[in-house]
Scaffold this motif. Structure first.
Motif, PDB file in Angstrom:
ATOM      1  N   PHE A   1       3.020 -21.550  -5.126  1.00  0.00           N
ATOM      2  CA  PHE A   1       4.026 -20.533  -4.875  1.00  0.00           C
ATOM      3  C   PHE A   1       3.432 -19.138  -4.731  1.00  0.00           C
ATOM      4  CE2 PHE A   1       6.126 -23.940  -7.236  1.00  0.00           C
ATOM      5  CZ  PHE A   1       7.073 -24.297  -6.300  1.00  0.00           C
ATOM      6  N   ALA A   2       2.172 -18.976  -5.073  1.00  0.00           N
ATOM      7  CA  ALA A   2       1.580 -17.641  -5.088  1.00  0.00           C
ATOM      8  C   ALA A   2       1.385 -17.074  -3.686  1.00  0.00           C
ATOM      9  CB  ALA A   2       0.253 -17.661  -5.834  1.00  0.00           C
ATOM     10  N   LEU A   3       0.978 -17.884  -2.739  1.00  0.00           N
ATOM     11  CA  LEU A   3       0.717 -17.355  -1.401  1.00  0.00           C
ATOM     12  C   LEU A   3       1.986 -16.850  -0.723  1.00  0.00           C
ATOM     13  CD1 LEU A   3      -1.490 -16.715   0.576  1.00  0.00           C
ATOM     14  CD2 LEU A   3      -1.238 -19.002   1.531  1.00  0.00           C
ATOM     15  N   PRO A   4       3.090 -17.602  -0.736  1.00  0.00           N
ATOM     16  CA  PRO A   4       4.325 -17.038  -0.154  1.00  0.00           C
ATOM     17  C   PRO A   4       4.778 -15.774  -0.881  1.00  0.00           C
ATOM     18  CG  PRO A   4       4.560 -19.404  -0.434  1.00  0.00           C
ATOM     19  CD  PRO A   4       3.280 -19.004  -1.106  1.00  0.00           C
ATOM     20  N   HIS A   5       4.614 -15.748  -2.201  1.00  0.00           N
ATOM     21  CA  HIS A   5       5.000 -14.566  -2.971  1.00  0.00           C
ATOM     22  C   HIS A   5       4.139 -13.371  -2.566  1.00  0.00           C
ATOM     23  CE1 HIS A   5       6.454 -12.158  -6.295  1.00  0.00           C
ATOM     24  NE2 HIS A   5       5.196 -11.845  -6.543  1.00  0.00           N
ATOM     25  N   ALA A   6       2.834 -13.592  -2.429  1.00  0.00           N
ATOM     26  CA  ALA A   6       1.936 -12.508  -2.023  1.00  0.00           C
ATOM     27  C   ALA A   6       2.291 -12.016  -0.625  1.00  0.00           C
ATOM     28  CB  ALA A   6       0.484 -12.986  -2.071  1.00  0.00           C
ATOM     29  N   ASP A   7       2.633 -12.902   0.269  1.00  0.00           N
ATOM     30  CA  ASP A   7       3.035 -12.502   1.619  1.00  0.00           C
ATOM     31  C   ASP A   7       4.314 -11.665   1.589  1.00  0.00           C
ATOM     32  OD1 ASP A   7       0.875 -13.753   2.808  1.00  0.00           O
ATOM     33  OD2 ASP A   7       1.987 -15.595   3.245  1.00  0.00           O
ATOM     34  N   GLN A   8       5.262 -12.062   0.758  1.00  0.00           N
ATOM     35  CA  GLN A   8       6.505 -11.296   0.641  1.00  0.00           C
ATOM     36  C   GLN A   8       6.233  -9.916   0.065  1.00  0.00           C
ATOM     37  OE1 GLN A   8       8.946 -13.856  -1.734  1.00  0.00           O
ATOM     38  NE2 GLN A   8       9.380 -15.256  -0.043  1.00  0.00           N
ATOM     39  N   TRP A   9       5.352  -9.842  -0.943  1.00  0.00           N
ATOM     40  CA  TRP A   9       5.011  -8.569  -1.567  1.00  0.00           C
ATOM     41  C   TRP A   9       4.353  -7.647  -0.541  1.00  0.00           C
ATOM     42  CZ3 TRP A   9       0.230  -6.252  -2.738  1.00  0.00           C
ATOM     43  CH2 TRP A   9       0.305  -5.138  -3.582  1.00  0.00           C
ATOM     44  N   LEU A  10       3.404  -8.185   0.247  1.00  0.00           N
ATOM     45  CA  LEU A  10       2.749  -7.376   1.265  1.00  0.00           C
ATOM     46  C   LEU A  10       3.742  -6.891   2.321  1.00  0.00           C
ATOM     47  CD1 LEU A  10      -0.619  -9.257   1.832  1.00  0.00           C
ATOM     48  CD2 LEU A  10      -0.296  -6.965   0.899  1.00  0.00           C
ATOM     49  N   ALA A  11       4.721  -7.727   2.661  1.00  0.00           N
ATOM     50  CA  ALA A  11       5.737  -7.318   3.626  1.00  0.00           C
ATOM     51  C   ALA A  11       6.544  -6.141   3.087  1.00  0.00           C
ATOM     52  CB  ALA A  11       6.656  -8.490   3.957  1.00  0.00           C
ATOM     53  N   HIS A  12       6.865  -6.156   1.795  1.00  0.00           N
ATOM     54  CA  HIS A  12       7.591  -5.036   1.187  1.00  0.00           C
ATOM     55  C   HIS A  12       6.749  -3.772   1.203  1.00  0.00           C
ATOM     56  CE1 HIS A  12      11.372  -6.664  -0.281  1.00  0.00           C
ATOM     57  NE2 HIS A  12      10.733  -7.764  -0.613  1.00  0.00           N
ATOM     58  N   VAL A  13       5.455  -3.897   0.889  1.00  0.00           N
ATOM     59  CA  VAL A  13       4.568  -2.735   0.904  1.00  0.00           C
ATOM     60  C   VAL A  13       4.481  -2.155   2.307  1.00  0.00           C
ATOM     61  CG1 VAL A  13       2.181  -1.979   0.587  1.00  0.00           C
ATOM     62  CG2 VAL A  13       3.216  -3.501  -1.085  1.00  0.00           C
TER      63      VAL A  13
ATOM     64  N   ALA B   1       6.566  -2.398   4.692  1.00  0.00           N
ATOM     65  CA  ALA B   1       7.855  -1.843   5.109  1.00  0.00           C
ATOM     66  C   ALA B   1       8.172  -0.532   4.386  1.00  0.00           C
ATOM     67  CB  ALA B   1       8.967  -2.862   4.852  1.00  0.00           C
ATOM     68  N   GLY B   2       7.347  -0.158   3.407  1.00  0.00           N
ATOM     69  CA  GLY B   2       7.569   1.092   2.693  1.00  0.00           C
ATOM     70  C   GLY B   2       8.534   0.971   1.534  1.00  0.00           C
ATOM     71  N   HIS B   3       8.831  -0.239   1.100  1.00  0.00           N
ATOM     72  CA  HIS B   3       9.767  -0.426  -0.007  1.00  0.00           C
ATOM     73  C   HIS B   3       9.108  -0.290  -1.371  1.00  0.00           C
ATOM     74  CE1 HIS B   3      12.195  -3.126   2.929  1.00  0.00           C
ATOM     75  NE2 HIS B   3      12.390  -1.844   3.165  1.00  0.00           N
ATOM     76  N   ILE B   4       7.788  -0.354  -1.423  1.00  0.00           N
ATOM     77  CA  ILE B   4       7.069  -0.281  -2.694  1.00  0.00           C
ATOM     78  C   ILE B   4       6.134   0.915  -2.631  1.00  0.00           C
ATOM     79  CG2 ILE B   4       5.408  -1.452  -4.204  1.00  0.00           C
ATOM     80  CD1 ILE B   4       6.572  -4.105  -3.252  1.00  0.00           C
ATOM     81  N   GLY B   5       6.124   1.703  -3.689  1.00  0.00           N
ATOM     82  CA  GLY B   5       5.210   2.823  -3.787  1.00  0.00           C
ATOM     83  C   GLY B   5       5.736   4.116  -3.198  1.00  0.00           C
ATOM     84  N   LYS B   6       7.021   4.202  -2.917  1.00  0.00           N
ATOM     85  CA  LYS B   6       7.578   5.400  -2.280  1.00  0.00           C
ATOM     86  C   LYS B   6       8.604   6.124  -3.153  1.00  0.00           C
ATOM     87  CE  LYS B   6       5.546   4.641   1.690  1.00  0.00           C
ATOM     88  NZ  LYS B   6       4.439   5.389   2.167  1.00  0.00           N
ATOM     89  N   ARG B   7       8.793   5.676  -4.379  1.00  0.00           N
ATOM     90  CA  ARG B   7       9.841   6.317  -5.163  1.00  0.00           C
ATOM     91  C   ARG B   7       9.330   7.606  -5.819  1.00  0.00           C
ATOM     92  NH1 ARG B   7      10.570   2.551 -10.501  1.00  0.00           N
ATOM     93  NH2 ARG B   7       8.409   1.950 -10.625  1.00  0.00           N
ATOM     94  N   ILE B   8      10.234   8.379  -6.341  1.00  0.00           N
ATOM     95  CA  ILE B   8       9.913   9.654  -6.969  1.00  0.00           C
ATOM     96  C   ILE B   8       9.149   9.393  -8.258  1.00  0.00           C
ATOM     97  CG2 ILE B   8      10.913  11.711  -8.021  1.00  0.00           C
ATOM     98  CD1 ILE B   8      13.339  11.295  -6.153  1.00  0.00           C
ATOM     99  N   SER B   9       8.099  10.168  -8.480  1.00  0.00           N
ATOM    100  CA  SER B   9       7.301  10.021  -9.692  1.00  0.00           C
ATOM    101  C   SER B   9       8.079  10.501 -10.905  1.00  0.00           C
ATOM    102  CB  SER B   9       6.019  10.839  -9.572  1.00  0.00           C
ATOM    103  OG  SER B   9       5.249  10.388  -8.492  1.00  0.00           O
TER     104      SER B   9
END
Length: 57
Positions: A12-24, A26-34
């Motif tokens: 299950f790790a590879l599909p999860h990693a692919d989904q996580w990279l897709a979120h990154v 797309a700008g959904h991860i790492g863009k929130r206010i500090s």
């Protein structure tokens, strides 16, 4: 968190990693206010209290 290839037995790790990279990508991860310095200090204080570390007030 850096991407690393999954262990060979983890099916299950590879599909999860692919989904996580897709979120990154797309700008959904790492863009929130500090957090403010006051919020960071409160989080550190809460961790000290929960973990029983010295220095907690």
């Amino acid at each position: 968190m850096a991407w690393a290839p999954p262990e060979p037995f983890d099916f299950f790790a590879l599909p999860h990693a692919d989904q996580w990279l897709a979120h990154v990508r797309a700008g959904h991860i790492g863009k929130r206010i500090s957090a403010t310095p006051e919020q960071l200090e409160q989080h550190a204080h809460n961790e000290r209290v929960l973990l029983g570390k010295s220095g907690a007030i």
